[in-house]
Each structure stands twice: as structure tokens, then as C-alpha cells.
Design a protein around this motif. Structure first.
Motif, short mmCIF file in Angstrom:
data_model
loop_
_atom_site.label_atom_id
_atom_site.label_comp_id
_atom_site.label_asym_id
_atom_site.label_seq_id
_atom_site.Cartn_x
_atom_site.Cartn_y
_atom_site.Cartn_z
N GLY B 208 -2.17 -2.30 10.81
CA GLY B 208 -2.74 -0.99 11.13
C GLY B 208 -3.07 -0.93 12.60
N PRO B 209 -3.18 0.28 13.14
CA PRO B 209 -3.48 0.39 14.57
C PRO B 209 -4.91 -0.04 14.87
CG PRO B 209 -3.42 2.57 13.55
CD PRO B 209 -3.05 1.58 12.48
N PRO B 210 -5.16 -0.56 16.07
CA PRO B 210 -6.50 -1.02 16.41
C PRO B 210 -7.51 0.09 16.22
CG PRO B 210 -4.93 -1.51 18.18
CD PRO B 210 -4.20 -0.69 17.17
N ASP B 211 -8.68 -0.29 15.79
CA ASP B 211 -9.81 0.64 15.64
C ASP B 211 -9.73 1.60 14.46
OD1 ASP B 211 -11.26 -0.41 17.69
OD2 ASP B 211 -10.37 0.92 19.20
N ALA B 212 -8.61 1.64 13.75
CA ALA B 212 -8.53 2.56 12.61
C ALA B 212 -9.37 2.01 11.46
CB ALA B 212 -7.09 2.74 12.17
N ARG B 213 -10.06 2.93 10.78
CA ARG B 213 -10.87 2.53 9.63
C ARG B 213 -10.16 3.03 8.37
NH1 ARG B 213 -15.18 3.92 6.24
NH2 ARG B 213 -16.88 2.40 6.17
N TYR B 214 -9.80 2.10 7.50
CA TYR B 214 -9.09 2.45 6.28
C TYR B 214 -9.26 1.33 5.28
CZ TYR B 214 -5.70 -0.63 8.55
OH TYR B 214 -5.11 -1.71 9.19
N PHE B 215 -8.75 1.56 4.11
CA PHE B 215 -8.87 0.54 3.06
C PHE B 215 -7.50 0.33 2.42
CE2 PHE B 215 -10.45 -0.13 -1.58
CZ PHE B 215 -10.27 -1.50 -1.46
N THR B 216 -7.07 -0.92 2.43
CA THR B 216 -5.83 -1.26 1.76
C THR B 216 -6.18 -2.07 0.52
OG1 THR B 216 -4.69 -1.36 3.87
CG2 THR B 216 -3.59 -2.41 2.00
N ASN B 217 -5.76 -1.57 -0.63
CA ASN B 217 -6.03 -2.27 -1.89
C ASN B 217 -4.66 -2.57 -2.51
OD1 ASN B 217 -6.64 -3.07 -4.48
ND2 ASN B 217 -7.97 -1.33 -4.96
N ALA B 218 -4.17 -3.76 -2.26
CA ALA B 218 -2.80 -4.10 -2.61
C ALA B 218 -2.73 -5.04 -3.81
CB ALA B 218 -2.10 -4.76 -1.43
N THR B 237 -2.35 -8.37 9.65
CA THR B 237 -3.07 -8.16 10.91
C THR B 237 -3.62 -6.74 10.87
OG1 THR B 237 -1.04 -7.47 12.03
CG2 THR B 237 -1.68 -9.76 12.30
N GLU B 238 -4.57 -6.54 9.99
CA GLU B 238 -5.16 -5.22 9.86
C GLU B 238 -6.05 -4.94 11.07
OE1 GLU B 238 -4.06 -3.36 7.53
OE2 GLU B 238 -4.39 -4.10 5.49
N SER B 239 -6.41 -3.69 11.25
CA SER B 239 -7.33 -3.31 12.32
C SER B 239 -8.68 -3.99 12.09
CB SER B 239 -7.50 -1.79 12.33
OG SER B 239 -8.85 -1.43 12.20
N GLU B 240 -9.44 -4.12 13.15
CA GLU B 240 -10.73 -4.82 13.03
C GLU B 240 -11.75 -4.03 12.21
OE1 GLU B 240 -12.18 -6.23 16.81
OE2 GLU B 240 -10.17 -6.95 17.29
N LYS B 241 -11.48 -2.74 11.99
CA LYS B 241 -12.43 -1.95 11.22
C LYS B 241 -11.95 -1.71 9.79
CE LYS B 241 -14.31 0.40 15.23
NZ LYS B 241 -14.13 1.59 16.08
N ALA B 242 -10.81 -2.26 9.46
CA ALA B 242 -10.21 -1.99 8.15
C ALA B 242 -10.84 -2.85 7.06
CB ALA B 242 -8.72 -2.25 8.22
N PHE B 243 -10.63 -2.41 5.83
CA PHE B 243 -10.98 -3.20 4.66
C PHE B 243 -9.68 -3.54 3.94
CE2 PHE B 243 -14.49 -0.31 5.53
CZ PHE B 243 -15.55 -1.21 5.65
N HIS B 244 -9.60 -4.75 3.45
CA HIS B 244 -8.36 -5.16 2.80
C HIS B 244 -8.68 -6.04 1.61
CE1 HIS B 244 -4.02 -6.52 2.87
NE2 HIS B 244 -4.58 -7.47 2.14
N VAL B 245 -8.19 -5.63 0.48
CA VAL B 245 -8.28 -6.50 -0.70
C VAL B 245 -6.87 -6.63 -1.25
CG1 VAL B 245 -9.19 -6.81 -3.03
CG2 VAL B 245 -10.65 -5.83 -1.24
N GLY B 246 -6.37 -7.83 -1.25
CA GLY B 246 -5.00 -8.05 -1.70
C GLY B 246 -4.98 -9.06 -2.83
N ALA B 247 -4.44 -8.63 -3.96
CA ALA B 247 -4.31 -9.54 -5.10
C ALA B 247 -2.84 -9.91 -5.25
CB ALA B 247 -4.82 -8.87 -6.37
N THR B 248 -2.56 -11.19 -5.22
CA THR B 248 -1.20 -11.67 -5.44
C THR B 248 -1.22 -12.49 -6.73
OG1 THR B 248 -0.93 -11.82 -3.06
CG2 THR B 248 0.76 -12.90 -4.42
N ARG B 249 -0.39 -12.09 -7.66
CA ARG B 249 -0.40 -12.75 -8.97
C ARG B 249 0.99 -13.30 -9.24
NH1 ARG B 249 -4.92 -12.57 -7.83
NH2 ARG B 249 -6.56 -11.27 -8.69
N VAL B 250 1.06 -14.61 -9.41
CA VAL B 250 2.36 -15.27 -9.49
C VAL B 250 2.47 -15.99 -10.83
CG1 VAL B 250 3.89 -16.93 -8.36
CG2 VAL B 250 2.26 -15.61 -6.99
N ARG B 251 3.64 -15.88 -11.44
CA ARG B 251 3.87 -16.68 -12.65
C ARG B 251 5.14 -17.49 -12.45
NH1 ARG B 251 5.90 -13.64 -16.78
NH2 ARG B 251 7.72 -14.98 -16.63
N LEU B 252 5.04 -18.78 -12.73
CA LEU B 252 6.19 -19.66 -12.55
C LEU B 252 6.68 -20.17 -13.90
CD1 LEU B 252 4.93 -21.91 -9.58
CD2 LEU B 252 6.18 -19.75 -9.48
#
Lengths: 249, 451
Positions: B208-218, B237-252
Motif C-alpha cells: 500500500g502507499p505510504p501513510d494510507a490507512r486501511y485494513f487488509t483481511n486476507a 510491505t503495507e503502509s505504516e498506518k495500515a492494519f493487516h491480518v493474514g490467515a494462511t491455511r495449508v494442508r499437505l
């Protein structure tokens, strides 16, 4: 004088290690500082290079007309002082070429020269790697990373060769080296000998002086220079040991 | 109940709007409705007591904010140059770009390759039954964040490799925030299915661009079939004001391998939540991560590996570089079930603390019910070594340059193992510039040549 040490007194954690050392090194000279373990040899070399943790309580260290004592370690290096470490430090992940080029460029910048081009650096680097007989594969690792004791000493000699300082201090570089490596170190010291630079060898053993002829030999005992002389002093020490001087003092 | 009314009402309005819009198959509406019910029940995990998975991470600032669902046309003002400025790029890859969670075909690039790459919406429309069988299989909606992603997911990608397909063009998914208006939320969803004995290289970028405030819920679901191998990268490399929650779920499945490298920086609060369920004999996973935090950032790596079958191995190898008053968390849990004999599990987390105010909570843990296994774990945290600094300064490098080289050296162990050139170079650049930005202003920095 290139280096003038005047009545230098140094303490570590309140204990006085150097108790008034005076020494003068003129350009073009090689000096050897000898002494038993604990006599203060390494302290002297490290204080000149600016290692933190030593309290200079008196005297001065003047290099090329200026006191080193108020200078940071990097300022001293840029002024032309180089310490080959007794125990070179491993820098994991720091690439040798980048490290060496940065060090060389920093000195060139100080002298008002442009940075080395990649090609210029490459040529010097490859020649130096050959001269110190260090494996190119080894040099792909981080600086000194996983090197043996002998390999670390070669790495120090590589840095010495490339940085080409005016004043080189070798802190027990000869310790633990086999005869081939010892000859190599001696060769590097002998070849760098020029009218405008100087080398100070700090050593416990006379052995390396079979390959390098110093102009002066100084014996450090209990934080003071007990005796100075020519190469014959080293031979006498070899024959009689340090006890002889202790008795005489 | 842990949602603030305004925020909850915003999400509810989004959900009702989506439900009214129609056009989606019944099975998807059912999945959304179940997920919404779950979210309505649990909300975001803001409890400060008895909330072990979120013990070190306060998601209150996320839960309290009423983030806005992005409109169509979010990508309108975004140029390809902006994408390339933020995310790694290689013309040889297949890259799908999503702006604020919405697919942007004009910014994307499809290269020839064996993997089938589609948007979720496209795949649902064309091939609903196949997607319905897989979506949500790896990612449970137990957690509030995954629940709300599932209820409100807008778009994302379905990446599939056919059985026995060999090494292929890397597939890169870029999830970019536009920053066009503040406080947008996006719900990227990825489903990656590696067919039997196939190979897949998958890169996800969250930028995300620097300084942008947003939320990524992936949410990313990766299923690796028998004998398949997936090389996975997560570049955040999210912006410094962003929120990010990323769940990665893998099955082998049996004999499958999953090698993943996460590179994480930016965000005010970020969570990299990775679960690997090892569900077949002889499978292996290698999880690496490099995280860099500065300022008052908070970054939480939360890793769970579930060894359910024998003769499998898992390696976790994480490194952190922390400065300012930032805080990072490494919580790596390995569960070795009773049947998972001959498991080999290793965990390591090493941290470099560049300031007095930086803090790391590192908690590698093993929970073992099998009796014939090998497991090791370790964690370290320390400042830059003074003797290393002196050594470098004695060669004429100023203190900042010396620190910068040591930091880059610390990161190199992870960075150098990235096999994709464009990604490795971008990550290395982010490490050096990121450190410069944390206050270690360097005069000799420019003298550091890449030779």
C-alpha cells in the motif's frame, strides 16, 4: 614521527595495565613489541586503535602530529591506523567484497578521491586474495564466517593489503600460525615496507623475527617498557627468556 | 461480544448489501451466511483474558474502526508504475493485481504457463461446483477475522496446477491498497490447489502507499496434493498506518512439500497467521520468515503446525529486526499427534534489537504426544554485537554504515535463499532502505556498493 606514545597510562576496570609507556615510531620503520602474557602488549595495540573499554588515565598517543585519543575508531582508521586483530571478529552475512570495498572507498573519500569502480576494485581484490593464499570459495562466505584461526589471520592480511594503511599494528598475528602462514605474514609486512609507512608487530615469540628484521625491539614488562634495542635484543630474549629482564629491573 | 456498535453495523450493512445484490450461487450464499453468523457470534478477538492465540496482540484498534467496503472502480486511478513501485515485478510471471480487493485486469499480466489462474468470481461463475468443494476446506471460520473474510470476500484468485505438471511460471498475486480514500477494507481470498506430483510457485504481495490507512483481511488456502511441491512467498510491505491480518491455511497430503518464505514489514498492527496441517505420511514443510518493525509498529507471527501423520518434518526459521518502540511476536507451536511417529520438527527465532525500546515476545512451543520423534526449538534476542561494530569501525566504516551492513548481513540468511530474483532484490532493497528510514542516517550509506 608517525606515532609517538608519551607516558601512556591505561586502566581497565580500575586496574592499571599500562603504567607510563613511551615509544616513538618514525616513518619507514618496523618495530616489534614483545613481552610475556599479561604485560600489556595487546592493551597498547587496542588503545591505539580505539577499542572501547579502556580508560586512558594519563599521557597521549600522537599520530602524524595529532592526538588519537579524542578520535573515534573510524576516524583513526581513516587517518591511516590499522589494527590486525588477535581474534578477528566474525560478521555473518556481511559479504567480504562489500565490506572491503566500503572500507577502501571510505578512505578514498577522505582523501578526496572517487570511489573505486567495480572493475578497479575487482582487480585489486583478486590480486590480494591470491597474495594471501585464501580460497575464493571461502571468501564467498560472510567476513570471517566459520573461518579457522589461520584463515582469519589470512583474512586480516587481505584487509591489510587492500587498505594499505600508513600505520599497521599487528596484534599477535603470528600466534598459532604454521610456518607457511608465518612466512606469508612476514612477506606481506616486508613488502609493505616503504619510507612513508610503519609497522608495529606485537608478539609473544621471537619466531616471526626470523623472517622480519625490525628496526627496534621493545620489551614490555608489567605495563612498562623494560628495555629497547635492535634485533639482537630479540635473540637474547629467545636465549634467556623474559626472566632475565625481570631480574635486571 | 466484542464488536463496537458502529463497526459492527458497518460490516452488517456490507453483508446485507452483498446478500441483496444476488447473482451468486446458493452454495456461496450459504457459506457467507454461516460465516456471518459466526462473526456475529464471536466478533473480533479483543478479549484480554483467556484469549491465548491473541495474547500479545491487541486488535482493539481494528475492531473499533468502521472500515468501508471498496467500490467498483477502485483501480481506476492506479497506474502500472505505481504497482511496480510497491510490489516486486517480473514480466515473466503471471501477475494478477487486485486494488482494494477488486481485480484490475488492466494492471495484470498473464504469461504462458501450465497453472490455471482465475479470479474467484470468474471461477465461481464458470466452475462453481469445483470451487464450492474446496473453498473453506482449509480455512475454518472459527476465528472472527476469517469468518468476516468469508462472509464479505469480494475477490481473489484460484490457482490450480494439473497432476504431474512440472516447474512452471511463477504466479504472483498483488493485493494493493489504493489509499484513494481513508479507512477502506479489503478481503482478499486465495485458493491454491496443487495437483498430484505437480509443482507450483506462488507469490503473494500485500502492499500500500505510504501513510494510507486501511485494513487488509486476507485468507489464503493452499492444498498440496500427494507428491506435489509448492514454493510460496508472502511479501508484505503495507503502509505504516495500515492494519493487516493474514490467515494462511495449508494442508499437505502424503509426500507433499511446502516451502514458504514470509517477508513482512510496515503496518501499524499486522498478524501473519499460518497453519500447516500435515495430513499425509512423508510430507514436509519449511517455513521461513523475516520481519522488520520500526516506530510503534506491532507485528505478530503466529504459526501452528499440526503433525497428524508419521515420517514428516517441519522447519521454522524466523528472524526479526526491530527498532524504535516496535514490538514483534513469534509464536510457533508444533503439535505432534500420537500417530505422528518419526516426526522431525525444528523451530528457531532469532531477533536483532536495534533500540532499547523495541520488544520481542518469542514463544516457540512443542506439544508432543508421540514418543519417537526429534524436536528442537530455540529463540534468541540481542543487540548488534559491540565487538563487531568496533571491528568494522576499525576498518574506517562509520557507525551507521557498520550497523547497516550488520543488519543486512543478519537478514541475508533469509533473503539470499529467495530463489526468485525480482523478489530477492526487492526484499534486499526494502531491508536497506527500511533500516535507513528508522533513523540510522548514513553518510557513507551511498558508498556501500553492491559488488
Amino acid at each position: 614521527m608517525l606515532l609517538e606514545i608519551r607516558d601512556l597510562r591505561v586502566s581497565v576496570d580500575g586496574a592499571e595495565i599500562l603504567k607510563g609507556v613511551s615509544l616513538a615510531v618514525a616513518p619507514g620503520q618496523v618495530h616489534a613489541i614483545m613481552g610475556p602474557n599479561g604485560s600489556g602488549k595487546s592493551t597498547l595495540a587496542n588503545v591505539i586503535a580505539g577499542r572501547p573499554g579502556y580508560d586512558v588515565t594519563g599521557g597521549d598517543v600522537v599520530y602524524d602530529g595529532e592526538s588519537l585519543l579524542d578520535m573515534t575508531p573510524d576516524e583513526r582508521a581513516l587517518a591511516g591506523v590499522f589494527l590486525a586483530f588477535q581474534y578477528p571478529v566474525e560478521l555473518p552475512g556481511v559479504r567480504n567484497r562489500q565490506f572491503l570495498k566500503s572500507a577502501m572507498d571510505a578512505r578514498r573519500e577522505r582523501a578526496g578521491h572517487d570511489n573505486l569502480s567495480a572493475r578497479e576494485f575487482d582487480k585489486m581484490y583478486r590480486e590480494a586474495v591470491r597474495e594471501v593464499e585464501i580460497g575464493e570459495e571461502l571468501m564467498k562466505r560472510g567476513v570471517n564466517e566459520g573461518f579457522s584461526g589461520g584463515e582469519k589471520k589470512r583474512s586480516e592480511m587481505l584487509q591489510l593489503t587492500l587498505i594499505d594503511p600508513r600505520l599497521a599494528l599487528l596484534d599477535e598475528t603470528d600466534s598459532g600460525l604454521d610456518i607457511d602462514a608465518l612466512r606469508l605474514v612476514a612477506g606481506i609486512v616486508n613488502r609493505r615496507r616503504r619510507p612513508d609507512n610503519a609497522t608495529v608487530l606485537v608478539t609473544h615469540y621471537q619466531r616471526i623475527l626470523g623472517h622480519i628484521t625490525p628496526d627496534y625491539v621493545h620489551v614490555l614488562l608489567d605495563g612498562k617498557i623494560a628495555q629497547s634495542g635492535g634485533r639482537e635484543l630479540a635473540l637474547k630474549l629467545e636465549e634467556k627468556g623474559y626472566e632475565w629482564l625481570k631480574e635486571g629491573s | 461480544m466484542t464488536h463496537s456498535p458502529t463497526a459492527y453495523e458497518t460490516y452488517e450493512a456490507d453483508f446485507l448489501r452483498l446478500a441483496r445484490r444476488g447473482g451468486e450461487p446458493a452454495w456461496l450464499r450459504e457459506i457467507r451466511a454461516a460465516a456471518w453468523d459466526r462473526f456475529a457470534e464471536v466478533g473480533f478477538p479483543t478479549e484480554t483474558r483467556g484469549n491465548e492465540p491473541w495474547k500479545y496482540t491487541n486488535v482493539g484498534p481494528i475492531a473499533r474502526s468502521a472500515f468501508a467496503y471498496p467500490d467498483d472502480g477502485a483501480a481506476d486511478g492506479v497506474s502500472p508504475a505505481q504497482v511496480k513501485a510497491l510490489a516486486p515485478w517480473d514480466d515473466g510471471w503471471t501477475t494478477l493485481v487486485f486494488v482494494d480487493g477488486v481485480y484490475a485486469p488492466a494492471l495484470s499480466r498473464i504469461s504462458a504457463g501450465a497453472a490455471r489462474v482465475r479470479t474467484i468470481s470468474g471461477a465461481v461463475a464458470a466452475d462453481g461446483v469445483a470451487v464450492s468443494e474446496r473453498l473453506g476446506r482449509c480455512a475454518s471460520i472459527e476465528d472472527g477475522f476469517t469468518a468476516v473474510n468469508t462472509a464479505l470476500m469480494r475477490d481473489g484468485a484460484v490457482v490450480e496446477t494439473q497432476d504431474d505438471s512440472g516447474r512452471d511460471t511463477p504466479v504472483h498475486l498483488v493485493f494493493m491498497a489504493s489509499g484513494a480514500s481513508p479507512d477502506r477494507v479489503s478481503y482478499p481470498r486465495t485458493l491454491a490447489l496443487a495437483g498430484r506430483n505437480s509443482r507450483l510457485t506462488l507469490v503473494e504481495s500485500y502492499v500500500g502507499p505510504p501513510d494510507a490507512r486501511y485494513f487488509t483481511n486476507a485468507v489464503v488456502e493452499i492444498a498440496v496434493s500427494e507428491g506435489a511441491s509448492v514454493e510460496h512467498y508472502r511479501y508484505m510491505t503495507e503502509s505504516e498506518k495500515a492494519f493487516h491480518v493474514g490467515a494462511t491455511r495449508v494442508r499437505l497430503d502424503a509426500g507433499a512439500s511446502f516451502a514458504s518464505t514470509s517477508f513482512a514489514t510496515g503496518s501499524r498492527i499486522a498478524r501473519n497467521d499460518l497453519n500447516v496441517h500435515i495430513d499425509g505420511e512423508g510430507a514436509s514443510c519449511l517455513l521461513k520468515g523475516l520481519y522488520l518493525t520500526s516506530g510503534s509498529q506491532h507485528l505478530d507471527n503466529h504459526i501452528n503446525i499440526d503433525h497428524a501423520k508419521p515420517h514428516c518434518s517441519s522447519d521454522q526459521f524466523f528472524k526479526g529486526i526491530l527498532s524504535g518502540r516496535s514490538r514483534a511476536v513469534f509464536s510457533g507451536r508444533v503439535l505432534v499427534r500420537k500417530d505422528a511417529q518419526k516426526t522431525v520438527a525444528r523451530q528457531s527465532d532469532k531477533n536483532l534489537l536495534l533500540s532499547e525500546g523495541a520488544r520481542i515476545n518469542t514463544k516457540p512451543s512443542l506439544e508432543i504426544y508421540a514418543d519417537d520423534i526429534q524436536a528442537t526449538h530455540g529463540a534468541t534476542a540481542g543487540a548488534v554485537a559491540e565487538d563487531a561494530l568496533f571491528y568494522m569501525r576499525s576498518r574506517g566504516l562509520d557507525e551507521d554504515t557498520a550497523r547497516q551492513l550488520l543488519v543486512a548481513g543478519f537478514a541475508a540468511e533469509i533473503i539470499d535463499s529467495i530463489s526468485l530474483d525480482a523478489l530477492r532484490e526487492r526484499a534486499a532493497l526494502t531491508v536497506s532502505s527500511g533500516h535507513a528510514a528508522t533513523g540510522a542516517k548514513s553518510q557513507q550509506g551511498r558508498a556501500i556498493a553492491d559488488v
